[in-house]
Enzyme design. Structure first.
Site, PDB file in Angstrom:
ATOM      1  NE  ARG A  63      -3.655   0.221   2.156  1.00 41.92           N
ATOM      2  CZ  ARG A  63      -4.300  -0.534   3.059  1.00 41.92           C
ATOM      3  NH1 ARG A  63      -4.081  -0.341   4.334  1.00 41.92           N
ATOM      4  NH2 ARG A  63      -5.152  -1.450   2.678  1.00 41.92           N
ATOM      5  CE1 TYR A  64       0.181   4.241   4.521  1.00 45.19           C
ATOM      6  CE2 TYR A  64       0.468   1.943   5.164  1.00 45.19           C
ATOM      7  CZ  TYR A  64      -0.200   3.154   5.286  1.00 45.19           C
ATOM      8  OH  TYR A  64      -1.231   3.260   6.177  1.00 45.19           O
ATOM      9  NE  ARG A 124       5.704   2.419   5.236  1.00 47.43           N
ATOM     10  CZ  ARG A 124       4.987   3.491   5.600  1.00 47.43           C
ATOM     11  NH1 ARG A 124       4.110   3.413   6.562  1.00 47.43           N
ATOM     12  NH2 ARG A 124       5.168   4.651   5.032  1.00 47.43           N
ATOM     13  CB  CYS A 183      -4.261 -16.403  15.708  1.00 47.91           C
ATOM     14  SG  CYS A 183      -4.170 -15.210  14.376  1.00 47.91           S
ATOM     15  CB  CYS A 231      -8.519 -10.892  18.711  1.00 49.03           C
ATOM     16  SG  CYS A 231      -6.799 -11.269  19.059  1.00 49.03           S
ATOM     17  CB  CYS A 250      -9.424 -10.465  14.376  1.00 49.61           C
ATOM     18  SG  CYS A 250      -8.191 -10.615  13.065  1.00 49.61           S
ATOM     19  NE  ARG A 297      -4.376  -8.387   7.728  1.00 49.05           N
ATOM     20  CZ  ARG A 297      -3.239  -8.013   8.317  1.00 49.05           C
ATOM     21  NH1 ARG A 297      -2.546  -8.864   9.020  1.00 49.05           N
ATOM     22  NH2 ARG A 297      -2.813  -6.786   8.184  1.00 49.05           N
ATOM     23  CG  ASP A 348      -9.571  -1.371  11.096  1.00 52.87           C
ATOM     24  OD1 ASP A 348      -9.350  -0.150  11.139  1.00 52.87           O
ATOM     25  OD2 ASP A 348      -8.669  -2.228  11.040  1.00 52.87           O
ATOM     26  CG  ASP A 404      -5.453   1.254   8.812  1.00 55.45           C
ATOM     27  OD1 ASP A 404      -5.203   1.905   7.777  1.00 55.45           O
ATOM     28  OD2 ASP A 404      -4.775   0.289   9.195  1.00 55.45           O
ATOM     29  CE  LYS A 454      -0.949   1.457  10.426  1.00 53.03           C
ATOM     30  NZ  LYS A 454      -0.535   1.007   9.073  1.00 53.03           N
TER      31      LYS A 454
HETATM   32  S1  SF4 Z   1      -5.827  -9.614  15.918  1.00 47.64           S
HETATM   33 FE1  SF4 Z   1      -6.393 -11.164  14.396  1.00 47.64          FE
HETATM   34  S2  SF4 Z   1      -4.496 -11.711  13.400  1.00 47.64           S
HETATM   35 FE2  SF4 Z   1      -3.957 -10.673  15.313  1.00 47.64          FE
HETATM   36  S3  SF4 Z   1      -3.728 -12.313  16.835  1.00 47.64           S
HETATM   37 FE3  SF4 Z   1      -5.820 -11.577  16.966  1.00 47.64          FE
HETATM   38  S4  SF4 Z   1      -6.964 -12.933  15.619  1.00 47.64           S
HETATM   39 FE4  SF4 Z   1      -4.832 -13.163  15.081  1.00 47.64          FE
END
Ligand code: SF4
Length: 455
Positions: free
Chosen positions: A143-144, A147, A156, A160, A163, A165, A324, A361, A368
């Site tokens: 994107r940038y 980087r 994972c 979370c 999350c 993603r 997000d 974001d 960002k």
């Molecule tokens: S935020 Fe998403 S990618 Fe990061 S550790 Fe938690 S579940 Fe995994």
């Protein structure tokens, strides 16, 4: 904010409560011991507790396992539906941090499915940052200009609930194949303007050490890559993974940085602090990226405590992210004003070293965007009028100003903002300020006799 009065089965999304900094007690800063949670209690004292592979093998992956590990948990239909929609995994380590088996507990909120995740307003989507659109090679987000971000695995140790993603993490657990990795290297070689690669996922530190080493060696084979960063929540959710073997491998790839993801002071356990210390002792600078989450950490004093504890653990608070616009997290979102209020509270109370940057974001891959309280009160061609955290208003002369003293104001005229921006006065002080009260006392001399005090 979710309160302890709201049950898991409550279908409505909790309304935002945004008490100002000092008018409410921060929730969940208690230091009481963990709940007695059946199987968990049996395992904590055993040798296997220090083995990260045991934690990976024993992740809580199903609602039946949730019941087994957390016998006091009330399983509602809402929890069941949310667990079917989004992946569930909790390491025994992370589960052991839950102190209250309901939505009043920040750790519970971040790992146990909740019915509110099913709330799906139309402005949410699976990929709000449009990462898939900025993916010239599968798994590499560019994107940038300078980087790129590499999705090295979709696994994972703990998924979370907030999350960003979710479309990737845990939907199908796998790591980057040698063929894909070669495609990434080919792209990086063709783009020498990329100097910084963030190895992310999923969580790269869930990979076998030799597989992660293969990824890092491949990146290091690209001469234009200056720094490698790893994004990982392992120090928080499975600190046992930070072994001597892992650290010994990582230190071969300097300059290497790690950004981790603590959101609440309760996550900074002795094991987590020790894991961070091990990484820092290996010469790896550590930063922290928190997400502002309603009911978890959306209180200035919680963020203050988190930042103080992080900096003491040699982890630099780096970003505080606005949540997000991703599907499944609507109940966690806070108004932007809450983040700005927290930043207002931190400045002046906490060293700049411990203050993260609050960022949004931007949707559509806008990147960002940092947000701050407004410190510019007014400006003219000759002066900019600023205010500090105390409410002091001060005039800053622009370069090239004549050194002539502006005409003084008559004694009975109090300066206003215009007088500051036109150079007729230099500051307006708040009626009371601890700092100015200290100044009013005569200073102690550095050496010799104490000076006389005027008060
Ligand atoms: S935020 Fe998403 S990618 Fe990061 S550790 Fe938690 S579940 Fe995994």
């Amino acid at each position: 904010m979710l309160t302890s009065g709201q049950s898991e089965g409550d279908a409505s999304v909790a309304s935002s409560s945004t008490p100002s900094a000092d008018d409410a007690q921060p929730p969940s800063l208690a230091t009481s011991s963990s709940l007695s949670t059946g199987k968990l209690q049996e395992c904590i004292a055993t040798e296997q507790w220090q083995d990260w592979r045991w934690h990976m093998r024993n992740r809580i992956r199903t609602v039946a396992q949730l019941r087994e590990w957390m016998p006091t948990l009330k399983v509602s239909p809402g929890l069941l539906s949310a667990a079917e929609k989004f992946p569930l995994a909790i390491t025994p380590h992370y589960a052991s941090l839950i102190r209250q088996m309901d939505s009043s507990d920040p750790i519970y909120l971040m790992c146990v499915p909740q019915m509110q995740e099913l709330c799906d307003p139309k402005f949410l989507c699976d990929d709000p940052l449009e990462e898939d659109e900025d993916m010239p090679v599968p798994g590499l987000v560019h994107r940038y200009g300078d980087r790129a971000l590499l999705i090295s695995t979709t696994t994972c140790s703990t998924y979370c609930r907030h999350c960003t993603r979710k479309r990737v993490a845990g939907m199908h657990e796998s790591s980057i194949s040698p063929r894909r990795l070669q495609q990434v290297v080919t792209y990086l070689l063709a783009h020498p303007e990329i100097h910084d690669v963030i190895v992310s996922g999923g969580d790269p530190l869930t990979m076998a050490t030799e597989n992660l080493e293969r990824v890092l060696s491949s990146l290091r084979s690209v001469p234009s890559i200056d720094i490698i960063r790893i994004g990982t929540r392992v120090p928080v959710v499975m600190p046992q993974r930070v072994t001597d073997e892992l650290v010994g491998m990582l230190r071969k790839f300097h300059p290497l940085y790690i950004n981790t993801h603590f959101n609440h002071p309760n996550e900074l356990t002795a094991d987590s602090v020790a894991a961070c210390a091990k990484l820092v002792d290996a010469g790896i600078p550590m930063g922290n990226q928190s997400v502002l989450l309603r009911g978890v950490n959306d209180h200035p004093k919680i963020i203050e405590t988190l930042c103080r504890n992080l900096i003491r653990s040699r982890v630099r608070p780096y970003y505080l992210f606005q949540c997000d616009l991703v599907r499944g997290v609507e109940h966690f979102r806070t108004p932007l004003s809450r983040g700005i209020e927290i930043m207002e509270y931190l400045r002046g109370r906490l060293s700049g070293l411990a203050i993260p940057t609050f960022v949004v974001d931007a949707p559509h891959g806008g990147g960002k965007i940092p947000l701050l309280p407004n410190y510019i009160v007014s400006s003219s061609p000759t002066h900019t009028v600023l205010r500090n955290f105390e409410g002091m208003i001060v005039s800053y002369p622009e370069p090239g100003m004549s050194s002539e003293t502006p005409q003084a104001l008559p004694e009975n005229v109090a300066p206003g903002v215009w007088e500051l921006s036109s150079g007729q006065a230099t500051s307006i002080l708040p009626a009371a300020s601890n700092r100015h009260n200290r100044r009013r006392r005569k200073a102690m001399p550095l050496f010799g006799q104490p000076a006389e005090t005027s008060e």
